[in-house]
Write an enzyme that holds these catalytic residues in place. Structure first.
Site, PDB file in Angstrom:
ATOM      1  N   CYS A 129     -11.166  -7.006  -0.985  1.00 40.65           N
ATOM      2  CA  CYS A 129      -9.857  -6.762  -1.600  1.00 40.65           C
ATOM      3  C   CYS A 129      -9.133  -5.695  -0.795  1.00 40.65           C
ATOM      4  CB  CYS A 129     -10.027  -6.307  -3.050  1.00 40.65           C
ATOM      5  SG  CYS A 129      -8.450  -6.065  -3.925  1.00 40.65           S
ATOM      6  N   CYS A 136     -13.211   0.958  -7.636  1.00 38.23           N
ATOM      7  CA  CYS A 136     -13.649  -0.434  -7.563  1.00 38.23           C
ATOM      8  C   CYS A 136     -14.488  -0.658  -6.317  1.00 38.23           C
ATOM      9  CB  CYS A 136     -12.416  -1.345  -7.556  1.00 38.23           C
ATOM     10  SG  CYS A 136     -12.778  -3.082  -7.246  1.00 38.23           S
TER      11      CYS A 136
END
Length: 368
Positions: A129, A136
């Site tokens: 990502c 995260c």
């Protein structure tokens, strides 16, 4: 040129595009593809039946297709996209996480979760990502590449097959819900995610025949893509990963907020709610002493009061070596009470998968 709202990325040197697959193509394109290799157009519907309805991927299973045509059709439209590296299970086998290796060695994850009244599958839309959210695991690993439409769809097709054949403990079952909340920012891979939704919801045998209402697409708040998504005519649910109600903190927790602020992202969410008729889910990971203060709950409640929204509070699943951890139970409970005092519906997400590297990206990271 990328479509509006679609982010570009640098492909690894020498990287090859995923092979063309049936699930990448519309029904009309499938007919053209089989005709181009000398087969009758109706073979496209036969292949769609085998792939989407029967989940029969091996040519020897296609008994209605002449033996001489099977390998040619398989090579042209059903190449091997991805292989299972391993499955890991927990929660008394109610949660199964799958690590996939794609054709170029890239690793992605999906998770199948059985509940008493439903089965949910969490899928990836990118390998890695590029949003760089600090709490995260996937965001910290960076972006490898976008997944193709077929690589997204195949995760679900395999999940449907595994459930039907009873591979997941609990007996045969049907898939109820799909959430685009695995690796990646779905709206940064806009065209392929939208095409995947169409393949998942097209009637059988052109697609899996699933309900759009059972699909949730998450975003950190890519404003142009959110507005474009509102024009697609979908009945999917939109989930906004907000994580902070104030721009000062959200600039840190969700770096894209430096470009599109909280008020702009929420306005786009309300536009999607208006066009779809669906309530928006506001995702909020509770992080101890960072975003779990009562005053932030009060600010969030004021922003969402009388809006078509539901807050999904997520106890943070900490990643190894991270400074971030889950809120104290008493702070979580107070956060809920404050939101409810504003009349805002709120749910605390059931925590799943902590003993199997349950946070998105952790399992892939162990293989790097």
């Amino acid at each position: 040129m990328p479509a509006p709202g679609e982010l570009t990325f640098a492909a690894p040197r020498g990287a090859k595009k995923p092979p063309r697959h049936l699930a990448d193509l519309t029904p009309a394109e499938r007919r053209e593809a089989v005709t181009a290799i000398g087969e009758k157009p109706f073979r496209a519907k036969q292949l769609s039946q085998h792939y989407f309805v029967r989940q029969a991927h091996r040519p020897e299973e296609w008994t209605d297709v002449p033996a001489a045509s099977r390998e040619r059709l398989a090579e042209a439209l059903l190449p091997e996209l991805m292989t299972v590296m391993r499955h890991v299970s927990c929660d008394d086998d109610a949660t199964r996480k799958t690590l996939w290796r794609l054709h170029d060695g890239t690793l992605v994850e999906s998770v199948l979760m059985r509940y008493p009244d439903r089965v949910t599958m969490c899928i990836s839309s990118q390998a890695g990502c590029g949003m760089n959210c600090p709490f995260c695991a996937t965001g910290q690993a960076g972006l490898d590449r976008n997944l193709s439409t077929a690589e997204i769809v195949h995760q679900i097709v395999e999940g449907v097959r595994a459930l039907r054949e009873g591979e997941v403990p609990g007996g045969p079952a049907r898939l109820s819900n799909i959430v685009f909340m695995g690796m990646g920012e779905p709206l940064a891979n806009y065209r392929r995610v939208v095409d995947a939704i169409r393949r998942l919801t097209d009637p059988e045998p052109d697609g899996l025949g699933l309900s759009q209402r059972g699909i949730t697409v998450s975003t950190v708040g890519l404003l142009p893509a959110m507005l474009r998504f509102a024009d697609e005519g979908f009945k999917c649910r939109l989930a906004v990963s907000l994580h902070a109600p104030d721009d000062e903190l959200r600039d840190t927790l969700v770096p894209v907020n430096t470009r599109w602020k909280v008020s702009e992202v929420l306005d786009a969410a309300w536009e999607y709610a208006r066009s779809s008729g669906r309530r928006v889910s506001i995702e909020y990971a509770l992080i101890r002493d960072i975003n779990d203060q009562a005053w932030r709950a009060d600010l969030l409640g004021r922003l969402l009061k009388n809006k078509r929204a539901h807050v999904n509070l997520i106890p943070l699943n900490p990643t190894p070596g991270s400074q971030w951890t889950a809120s104290r139970p008493e702070d979580e409970q107070q956060f809920v009470r404050v939101l409810e005092s504003h009349g805002v519906p709120v749910t605390v997400r059931d925590t799943r998968g902590q003993e199997i590297d349950g946070a998105c990206g952790q399992l892939a990271a162990t293989e790097r």
